[in-house]
Design a protein around this motif. Structure first.
Motif, PDB file in Angstrom:
ATOM      1  N   GLU A 230     -81.988 -25.983  32.074  1.00 55.95           N
ATOM      2  CA  GLU A 230     -81.374 -25.936  30.748  1.00 55.95           C
ATOM      3  C   GLU A 230     -80.640 -24.612  30.545  1.00 55.95           C
ATOM      4  O   GLU A 230     -81.244 -23.536  30.681  1.00 55.95           O
ATOM      5  N   LEU A 231     -79.372 -24.668  30.251  1.00 56.46           N
ATOM      6  CA  LEU A 231     -78.572 -23.479  29.942  1.00 56.46           C
ATOM      7  C   LEU A 231     -77.296 -23.903  29.227  1.00 56.46           C
ATOM      8  O   LEU A 231     -77.005 -25.094  29.108  1.00 56.46           O
ATOM      9  N   VAL A 232     -76.557 -22.917  28.755  1.00 59.52           N
ATOM     10  CA  VAL A 232     -75.272 -23.180  28.105  1.00 59.52           C
ATOM     11  C   VAL A 232     -74.177 -22.610  28.999  1.00 59.52           C
ATOM     12  O   VAL A 232     -74.169 -21.412  29.295  1.00 59.52           O
ATOM     13  N   LYS A 233     -73.288 -23.477  29.444  1.00 60.96           N
ATOM     14  CA  LYS A 233     -72.183 -23.026  30.296  1.00 60.96           C
ATOM     15  C   LYS A 233     -70.867 -23.578  29.775  1.00 60.96           C
ATOM     16  O   LYS A 233     -70.822 -24.666  29.166  1.00 60.96           O
ATOM     17  N   VAL A 234     -69.806 -22.827  29.988  1.00 61.11           N
ATOM     18  CA  VAL A 234     -68.466 -23.236  29.564  1.00 61.11           C
ATOM     19  C   VAL A 234     -67.509 -23.049  30.731  1.00 61.11           C
ATOM     20  O   VAL A 234     -67.770 -22.256  31.641  1.00 61.11           O
ATOM     21  N   TYR A 235     -66.422 -23.774  30.683  1.00 57.09           N
ATOM     22  CA  TYR A 235     -65.422 -23.682  31.743  1.00 57.09           C
ATOM     23  C   TYR A 235     -64.295 -22.755  31.312  1.00 57.09           C
ATOM     24  O   TYR A 235     -63.908 -22.729  30.132  1.00 57.09           O
ATOM     25  N   GLU A 236     -63.760 -22.041  32.247  1.00 60.01           N
ATOM     26  CA  GLU A 236     -62.710 -21.057  31.942  1.00 60.01           C
ATOM     27  C   GLU A 236     -61.448 -21.703  31.386  1.00 60.01           C
ATOM     28  O   GLU A 236     -60.655 -21.058  30.691  1.00 60.01           O
ATOM     29  N   THR A 237     -61.274 -22.998  31.647  1.00 56.31           N
ATOM     30  CA  THR A 237     -60.060 -23.699  31.199  1.00 56.31           C
ATOM     31  C   THR A 237     -60.168 -24.216  29.765  1.00 56.31           C
ATOM     32  O   THR A 237     -59.173 -24.658  29.186  1.00 56.31           O
ATOM     33  N   TRP A 238     -61.358 -24.166  29.185  1.00 56.91           N
ATOM     34  CA  TRP A 238     -61.535 -24.672  27.827  1.00 56.91           C
ATOM     35  C   TRP A 238     -60.882 -23.743  26.809  1.00 56.91           C
ATOM     36  O   TRP A 238     -60.762 -22.534  27.027  1.00 56.91           O
ATOM     37  N   THR A 239     -60.514 -24.338  25.686  1.00 54.40           N
ATOM     38  CA  THR A 239     -60.041 -23.526  24.563  1.00 54.40           C
ATOM     39  C   THR A 239     -61.257 -23.102  23.732  1.00 54.40           C
ATOM     40  O   THR A 239     -62.345 -23.678  23.855  1.00 54.40           O
ATOM     41  N   VAL A 240     -61.058 -22.120  22.880  1.00 55.04           N
ATOM     42  CA  VAL A 240     -62.150 -21.640  22.034  1.00 55.04           C
ATOM     43  C   VAL A 240     -62.658 -22.760  21.121  1.00 55.04           C
ATOM     44  O   VAL A 240     -63.868 -22.961  20.965  1.00 55.04           O
ATOM     45  N   ALA A 241     -61.742 -23.527  20.534  1.00 57.45           N
ATOM     46  CA  ALA A 241     -62.131 -24.609  19.623  1.00 57.45           C
ATOM     47  C   ALA A 241     -62.964 -25.660  20.351  1.00 57.45           C
ATOM     48  O   ALA A 241     -64.029 -26.092  19.875  1.00 57.45           O
ATOM     49  N   GLY A 242     -62.500 -26.073  21.524  1.00 55.62           N
ATOM     50  CA  GLY A 242     -63.236 -27.066  22.308  1.00 55.62           C
ATOM     51  C   GLY A 242     -64.562 -26.515  22.801  1.00 55.62           C
ATOM     52  O   GLY A 242     -65.568 -27.240  22.871  1.00 55.62           O
ATOM     53  N   CYS A 243     -64.557 -25.252  23.139  1.00 55.63           N
ATOM     54  CA  CYS A 243     -65.767 -24.593  23.639  1.00 55.63           C
ATOM     55  C   CYS A 243     -66.878 -24.616  22.592  1.00 55.63           C
ATOM     56  O   CYS A 243     -68.036 -24.896  22.898  1.00 55.63           O
ATOM     57  N   LEU A 244     -66.557 -24.335  21.355  1.00 55.07           N
ATOM     58  CA  LEU A 244     -67.559 -24.315  20.286  1.00 55.07           C
ATOM     59  C   LEU A 244     -68.218 -25.682  20.115  1.00 55.07           C
ATOM     60  O   LEU A 244     -69.429 -25.783  19.900  1.00 55.07           O
TER      61      LEU A 244
END
Length: 449
Positions: free
Chosen positions: A143-157
């Motif tokens: 379990e963790l929180v990960k984001v992709y470098e290609t995401w936008t800030v809005a989509g990331c949230l």
């Protein structure tokens, strides 16, 4: 106010269980932290503990089982059905779930996993079961929180909100590329103040501490302690993000290592508890006790070789325990400092420098103690030569004991052996023998006996 386990509380639990008063029992534990409930279960009968576990909801009891002593939780699991255990496992983070499953026999473990309906959880558990218990892989949770470098800030949230539902505590947000490789971390502050259309690649922090999945648990603990981390990502050799290790798991590692080192220092060769069988406790203690016996025989043989000298200089005999005790004490002090430094990764530099420093320290301490001892013996019996012989012997014995206490743990550490084994009976016995030998040899040179 801190939760307190009183005699009245324990009596109420027993009464409610006997009467089958589930409503009162549930109310008694309502709002109580699972760690406190686990402590209560440790102090009531086994049948009462089983009753409470089956009464409370799985979300609570799963945490209670992970908090209980391993022996207690194993016995409780034996009295739960496969389906009931599967329900408990499903409520836990993957690392705790694997720990709980590790207490089950292999066939029962497979049956429990087969009862879990969440396929993703099953896959994560089976992956973690493949790692060694004392490795980063064996400690990590999926379990963790990960984001992709290609995401936008809005989509990331939006994606973070969805992921956070499955994570007990969000310590860090990790950034990965399209190949799932860890490339950095994301500051929550930077995320909140950035423009919605900004890419994560524009705001993430490329510097991130991590450990490889096959890293030793002690190595992980050192990294987290050094950099004051609450969580640490785990990657494979290709830098693919596999999971994270949180501080609560490392506290357990540090505690277990400290207990092991303490037992080694006390001359106990295996991991034991006070509740273990007499046979198991004897098996753990007897090797070092036998070493002490051999050391005592060695000291006897040395002293026997000087028995004629005892007849002429009886005062030497009476100071033998003092010399042996000082040798053992100085050796244990020196080895304890070195073992502690090695555990904290504070011991650096060459062995020679350490030995020289310890020799100077021992010489200073020995000189101070020897002056006091010389004055005492001289005032007591008025014999200058014997007072000098005993005092000089004390200085040399302390220096040798300090060098032995410093060298042995450093040597063992270089050979990949736990240096904690050097403290306690090992150092005490060796220094007793060397101390007595040096004592009589120097006394013989000075007195001419």
């Amino acid at each position: 106010m801190a939760f307190e386990i009183t005699k009245e509380l324990l009596e109420n639990v027993a009464l409610y269980v006997d009467n089958g008063n589930d409503k009162a029992l549930s109310k008694l534990f309502d709002g109580v932290h699972y760690a406190d409930i686990a402590e209560v279960l440790d102090q009531i009968s086994f049948d009462e503990a089983i009753y409470v576990i089956k009464l409370l909801d799985s979300e609570t009891t799963s945490d209670i089982l992970s908090e209980l002593d391993e022996d207690v939780s194993s016995k409780i699991l034996e009295n739960l059905s496969v389906k009931e255990i599967a329900e408990e496992v499903a409520e836990l983070d993957t690392d705790d779930a694997v720990d709980l499953l590790g207490e089950l026999p292999e066939d029962r473990k497979e049956n429990v996993i087969a009862q879990i309906e969440d396929d993703e959880l099953v896959a994560d558990i089976q992956e973690l079961l493949n790692y060694e218990d004392d490795s980063a892989g064996g400690l990590m949770a999926k379990e963790l929180v990960k984001v992709y470098e290609t995401w936008t800030v809005a989509g990331c949230l939006r994606k973070i909100r969805a992921q956070a539902k499955n994570v007990t505590r969000v310590h860090s947000i990790y950034v990965v590329d399209k190949q799932e490789r860890l490339i950095g971390r994301l500051s929550l502050k930077d995320l909140l103040i950035a423009k919605n259309e900004s890419k994560i690649a524009e705001i993430f922090i490329p510097k991130v501490d991590y450990v490889f999945v096959d890293a030793d648990a002690e190595e992980v603990a050192k990294v987290m302690a050094k950099y004051d981390l609450e969580a640490l990502p785990v990657v494979n050799e290709n830098m693919v993000l596999l999971g994270r290790i949180t501080i609560d798991d490392i506290v357990d590692v540090i505690k277990e290592e400290a207990e092991k080192d303490y037992q080694l220092a006390a001359g106990i060769t295996q991991d034991v508890d006070s509740d273990d069988s007499i046979f198991h406790l004897t098996k753990a203690r007897i090797p070092w006790l036998f070493l002490g016996l051999i050391g005592g025989i060695g000291a006897f043989l040395i002293m026997e070789g000087f028995q004629d000298s005892f007849k002429k200089n009886a005062v030497l005999f009476f100071f033998t325990p003092l010399i042996a005790a000082m040798a053992g004490n100085v050796g244990v002090q020196s080895s304890a400092i070195i073992v502690q430094g090695l555990a904290n990764d504070d011991v650096k530099g060459s062995i020679n420098n350490r030995l020289i420093k310890e020799m100077l320290l021992a010489a200073l301490n020995g000189l101070i103690l020897a002056v006091f001892l010389f004055l005492f013996i001289w005032l007591y019996n008025g014999e200058m030569q014997k007072s000098l012989a005993i005092s000089v012997s004390l200085i040399v014995v302390i220096i040798v004991a300090g060098l032995i206490g410093t060298f042995i743990p450093l040597f063992l550490n270089k050979r990949g052996i736990d240096p904690a084994i050097a403290t306690g009976p090992f150092i005490t016995t060796s220094n007793d023998i060397f101390g007595i030998l040096i004592y009589f040899w120097i006394a013989k040179l000075i007195i001419g006996m």
